[in-house]
Design a protein around this motif. Structure first.
Motif, PDB file in Angstrom:
ATOM      1  N   MET A   1       4.181  50.291 -42.862  1.00  0.00           N
ATOM      2  CA  MET A   1       4.482  50.242 -44.280  1.00  0.00           C
ATOM      3  C   MET A   1       5.138  48.906 -44.608  1.00  0.00           C
ATOM      4  N   LYS A   2       4.900  48.485 -45.820  1.00  0.00           N
ATOM      5  CA  LYS A   2       5.476  47.226 -46.288  1.00  0.00           C
ATOM      6  C   LYS A   2       6.138  47.486 -47.635  1.00  0.00           C
ATOM      7  N   GLU A   3       7.276  46.849 -47.851  1.00  0.00           N
ATOM      8  CA  GLU A   3       7.928  47.004 -49.145  1.00  0.00           C
ATOM      9  C   GLU A   3       6.996  46.491 -50.237  1.00  0.00           C
ATOM     10  N   ALA A   4       6.918  47.260 -51.297  1.00  0.00           N
ATOM     11  CA  ALA A   4       6.029  46.945 -52.410  1.00  0.00           C
ATOM     12  C   ALA A   4       6.588  45.828 -53.273  1.00  0.00           C
ATOM     13  N   PHE A   5       5.702  45.180 -54.000  1.00  0.00           N
ATOM     14  CA  PHE A   5       6.066  44.229 -55.034  1.00  0.00           C
ATOM     15  C   PHE A   5       6.120  45.006 -56.358  1.00  0.00           C
ATOM     16  N   PHE A   6       6.670  44.383 -57.375  1.00  0.00           N
ATOM     17  CA  PHE A   6       6.590  44.873 -58.757  1.00  0.00           C
ATOM     18  C   PHE A   6       7.207  46.250 -58.976  1.00  0.00           C
ATOM     19  N   TYR A   7       8.462  46.387 -58.633  1.00  0.00           N
ATOM     20  CA  TYR A   7       9.159  47.627 -58.956  1.00  0.00           C
ATOM     21  C   TYR A   7      10.630  47.339 -59.202  1.00  0.00           C
ATOM     22  N   GLU A   8      11.301  48.318 -59.790  1.00  0.00           N
ATOM     23  CA  GLU A   8      12.718  48.202 -60.083  1.00  0.00           C
ATOM     24  C   GLU A   8      13.445  49.405 -59.491  1.00  0.00           C
ATOM     25  N   LYS A   9      14.577  49.145 -58.873  1.00  0.00           N
ATOM     26  CA  LYS A   9      15.419  50.224 -58.356  1.00  0.00           C
ATOM     27  C   LYS A   9      16.236  50.793 -59.501  1.00  0.00           C
ATOM     28  N   LEU A  10      16.317  52.118 -59.557  1.00  0.00           N
ATOM     29  CA  LEU A  10      17.054  52.810 -60.609  1.00  0.00           C
ATOM     30  C   LEU A  10      18.157  53.672 -59.991  1.00  0.00           C
ATOM     31  N   ASP A  11      18.879  54.386 -60.820  1.00  0.00           N
ATOM     32  CA  ASP A  11      19.923  55.296 -60.343  1.00  0.00           C
ATOM     33  C   ASP A  11      19.307  56.461 -59.573  1.00  0.00           C
ATOM     34  N   ASN A  12      20.120  57.112 -58.763  1.00  0.00           N
ATOM     35  CA  ASN A  12      19.733  58.319 -58.020  1.00  0.00           C
ATOM     36  C   ASN A  12      18.542  58.094 -57.097  1.00  0.00           C
ATOM     37  N   GLY A  41      14.090  56.415 -50.045  1.00  0.00           N
ATOM     38  CA  GLY A  41      15.490  56.015 -50.121  1.00  0.00           C
ATOM     39  C   GLY A  41      15.792  54.961 -51.163  1.00  0.00           C
ATOM     40  N   GLY A  42      15.010  54.933 -52.228  1.00  0.00           N
ATOM     41  CA  GLY A  42      15.239  53.965 -53.294  1.00  0.00           C
ATOM     42  C   GLY A  42      14.520  52.637 -53.104  1.00  0.00           C
ATOM     43  N   THR A  43      13.656  52.564 -52.109  1.00  0.00           N
ATOM     44  CA  THR A  43      12.825  51.381 -51.877  1.00  0.00           C
ATOM     45  C   THR A  43      11.368  51.816 -51.941  1.00  0.00           C
ATOM     46  N   LEU A  44      10.548  51.078 -52.679  1.00  0.00           N
ATOM     47  CA  LEU A  44       9.141  51.412 -52.837  1.00  0.00           C
ATOM     48  C   LEU A  44       8.326  50.726 -51.743  1.00  0.00           C
ATOM     49  N   PHE A  45       7.477  51.503 -51.096  1.00  0.00           N
ATOM     50  CA  PHE A  45       6.644  50.996 -50.006  1.00  0.00           C
ATOM     51  C   PHE A  45       5.173  51.226 -50.290  1.00  0.00           C
ATOM     52  N   SER A  46       4.333  50.305 -49.801  1.00  0.00           N
ATOM     53  CA  SER A  46       2.893  50.491 -49.799  1.00  0.00           C
ATOM     54  C   SER A  46       2.538  51.262 -48.528  1.00  0.00           C
ATOM     55  N   LEU A  47       1.872  52.394 -48.697  1.00  0.00           N
ATOM     56  CA  LEU A  47       1.470  53.216 -47.549  1.00  0.00           C
ATOM     57  C   LEU A  47       0.145  52.765 -46.954  1.00  0.00           C
ATOM     58  N   VAL A  48      -0.543  51.825 -47.619  1.00  0.00           N
ATOM     59  CA  VAL A  48      -1.873  51.412 -47.156  1.00  0.00           C
ATOM     60  C   VAL A  48      -1.905  49.984 -46.614  1.00  0.00           C
ATOM     61  N   TYR A  49      -0.769  49.340 -46.546  1.00  0.00           N
ATOM     62  CA  TYR A  49      -0.756  47.968 -46.023  1.00  0.00           C
ATOM     63  C   TYR A  49      -1.258  47.990 -44.580  1.00  0.00           C
ATOM     64  N   GLY A  50      -2.290  47.197 -44.305  1.00  0.00           N
ATOM     65  CA  GLY A  50      -2.821  47.101 -42.954  1.00  0.00           C
ATOM     66  C   GLY A  50      -3.745  48.227 -42.541  1.00  0.00           C
TER      67      GLY A  50
END
Length: 161
Positions: A1-12, A41-50
């Protein structure tokens, strides 16, 4: 998995994805509409990277282009997933696999290997196709940077996003 681009972390531990116009609000341990971008855990990941589900050498004329590099070959590739669910999608099995079958399938590979394959197959371009390529943007981005440095053109066959 790789951390995604183009997102914002929000509360909770929620995140908001800005990759496409759906602008999914994704709670912890959930995925967005495309089913291939997951909040952990508040971080967006790409599940298809690679993970490619399809790799083919196609004549450029098979792409929806007009007089672009006629007579050449393009190395076409895709991952599973899509941000739409069209009734008559010709690639429904791969585009909807994560949503309908709750699985992410594909061959583990790297951007370097895919560019090398394209060159070995005498392709002049790489096409991101078969499903919506923006949903695997991070993977396409890394492949495109490497392929451009190798003199290959990059093509995105998209649903408009």
């Amino acid at each position: 998995m790789k951390e995604a681009f183009f997102y914002e972390k929000l509360d909770n531990l929620a995140v908001k994805c800005f990759l496409c116009p759906h602008e999914c609000l994704i709670n912890n341990n959930d995925t967005g509409v495309c089913s291939v971008r997951k909040n952990q855990g508040g971080t967006l990941f790409s599940l298809v990277y690679g993970k490619t589900i399809a790799e083919n050498t196609d004549p450029i004329e098979k792409k929806p282009l007009y007089h672009f590099m006629p007579g050449t070959k393009s190395f076409s590739l895709s991952t599973v997933g899509c941000n739409l669910k069209c009734r008559h999608c010709q690639n429904y099995e791969i585009s909807q696999m994560p949503r309908d079958r709750k699985m992410i399938s594909g061959r583990h590979t790297s951007p370097e290997e895919l560019v090398r394959l394209a060159k070995n197959k005498s392709c002049d371009s790489i096409s991101f196709t078969y499903s919506e390529p923006t949903i695997f943007y991070e993977f396409a981005h890394d492949i495109a940077k490497l392929s451009k440095a190798q003199g290959l053109k990059n093509i995105m066959v998209t649903n408009g996003y």
